[in-house]
Scaffold this motif. Structure first.
Motif, short mmCIF file in Angstrom:
data_model
loop_
_atom_site.label_atom_id
_atom_site.label_comp_id
_atom_site.label_asym_id
_atom_site.label_seq_id
_atom_site.Cartn_x
_atom_site.Cartn_y
_atom_site.Cartn_z
N VAL A 1 0.86 -1.18 0.00
CA VAL A 1 0.00 0.00 0.00
C VAL A 1 0.90 1.23 0.00
N ASP B 1 -2.38 5.56 0.21
CA ASP B 1 -3.79 5.15 0.23
C ASP B 1 -4.20 4.37 -1.01
N ARG B 2 -3.23 3.78 -1.69
CA ARG B 2 -3.54 2.96 -2.87
C ARG B 2 -2.93 1.58 -2.70
N GLU B 3 -3.69 0.59 -3.08
CA GLU B 3 -3.22 -0.79 -3.09
C GLU B 3 -2.47 -1.02 -4.40
N LEU B 4 -1.13 -1.10 -4.32
CA LEU B 4 -0.31 -1.22 -5.52
C LEU B 4 -0.02 -2.66 -5.90
N ARG C 1 -4.05 0.95 5.17
CA ARG C 1 -4.49 2.26 4.70
C ARG C 1 -4.98 3.11 5.87
#
Length: 407
Positions: free
Chosen positions: A101, A104-107, A319
């Motif tokens: 993460v 705030d983005r799930e990569l 997050r």
């Protein structure tokens, strides 16, 4: 230099006291009586003040730009598949799930290998794993979600609440410590309990209530001056918070954290793990080979080591952590609980919040006669990686502001 340290000079209007300010300006006046504006002393004071104005910035310099750029993050994530497969080949670990993460983005979210060695079931993002001691940060997040929360007819829970305020039957060997040990003390493993106190009773099959009731027979080390990892001290803190809220710990965790975050495959009961069809078996390494089949029912210490979850669910918790207790515009952990890093100096109960400045340096606001704007605290790690010294800048003019960890 303070008033009592400086020789006194008397004019017609009373004592005249030169005061040396930290900015380097020497101020000396008394209704026009004392040092004349054209005297050598006044000229010197003006010169010192002018030099200070030229050399001292009005504020600390801005923080340097972040070293972790989007390009570097992307390159690191692109190399993860190879790193994970190489690690599994080297260690023989049958399976793992990995998530990344960032901002705030799930990569990244992938599973590798199998759930049980010798069986075909693959590990995926939704495979349930027993978390062992990763249960602890989840638990502290649940407690943080309760701290400061207004509840009808009850005082809000605080980190510094004595445990006995919520669980009057709780006791340790020393009566004074029993009455003063707080939730934060137990969650920080600093109550003086010996390492892993209660674990052997769990191994023998005793339940949570029995083990917590028998912590009072454990010998104590120095209160708040020693650290020892204790699953059941940690568990008692969580249980006390649940008692304050009038519910069981497992239900409180679901209400405060798991359901609001949508962590639908996460739970604190062994049954939550056991009934999941997509679950990873526990493995142990013996004689160079990984073997499956061991079971671990950690209900007795579930706040400390009994949670189970998936990589996908854990990204939502990550997050929340990275966003200061907020997810999707919903503040689940309030400001009263977040608190942040703080430092206590002196004999009183006065705390100074520490704000990260750069690297191992944090800013704080001193108080008292010698306070003159923000100062800094610097942490230095020793060879083992734990913090060895702390330097408090405004106390360190003669080297006495550096504090070393007691061996």
């Amino acid at each position: 230099m303070t008033q009592r340290d400086h020789p006194r000079r008397t004019g017609r209007c009373g004592p005249l006291v030169p005061v040396l300010l930290s900015l380097g300006a020497l101020v000396c006046s008394c209704a026009g009586i004392g040092v004349r504006n054209d005297s050598p002393g006044a000229n010197q004071a003006r010169e010192v003040a002018a030099n200070a104005a030229r050399t001292l910035a009005p504020a600390p310099p801005p923080q340097p730009p972040p070293l972790l750029t989007p390009e570097k993050v992307g390159a690191a994530v692109a190399g993860l598949d190879g790193i994970i497969r190489a690690t599994m080949a080297e260690t023989g670990v049958p399976g793992m799930a990995v998530a990344v993460v960032h901002q705030d983005r799930e990569l990244y979210l992938k599973g590798f290998g199998v759930r049980r060695i010798g069986s075909p079931g693959a590990v995926g993002p939704d495979t349930v794993f027993q978390l062992a001691s990763l249960s602890k940060p989840l638990t502290s997040t649940v407690v943080a979600g309760v701290v400061g929360r207004e509840t009808a007819g009850r005082q809000p829970v605080s980190w510094d609440d004595p445990v006995v305020a919520h669980d009057p039957a709780f006791a340790l060997k020393d009566p004074w410590v029993s009455g003063h040990v707080t939730l934060a003390d137990l969650l920080s493993h600093r109550a003086g309990l010996p390492g892993h106190a209660g674990d052997l009773l769990e191994d023998l099959g005793y339940d949570r209530g029995y083990i917590l009731a028998h912590l009072r027979y454990e010998p104590l080390g120095p209160f708040r001056a020693s650290y020892a990892y204790t699953n059941f001290g940690f568990t008692e803190a969580a249980v006390a918070v649940a008692r304050a809220e009038g519910t069981a710990w497992e239900d409180l965790a679901a209400e405060v954290l798991l359901k609001p975050l949508g962590m639908n495959s996460t739970g604190y009961r062994y049954a939550d793990y056991a009934r999941a069809p997509d679950r990873a078996a526990l493995h142990v390494r013996r004689a160079g080979h990984w073997l499956a089949g061991q079971t671990r029912d950690a209900n007795a210490q579930s706040p400390a080591g009994g949670a189970s979850s998936t990589a996908r669910d854990m990204t939502r918790w990550m997050r929340l952590q990275l966003a200061g207790g907020k997810l999707a515009d919903r503040q689940l952990v309030g400001a009263a609980a977040r608190g942040g890093l703080a430092m206590r100096l002196g004999p009183g109960d006065r705390w100074s919040p520490l704000t990260h400045y750069d690297g191992d340096t944090f800013a704080y606001q001193p108080w008292g006669e010698n306070a003159n704007g923000p100062s800094a605290v610097r942490f230095t790690a020793g060879p083992s990686g734990e913090i060895a010294t702390v330097t408090v800048e405004n106390l360190d003019t003669t080297g006495l502001g550096t504090f070393a960890r007691a061996s």
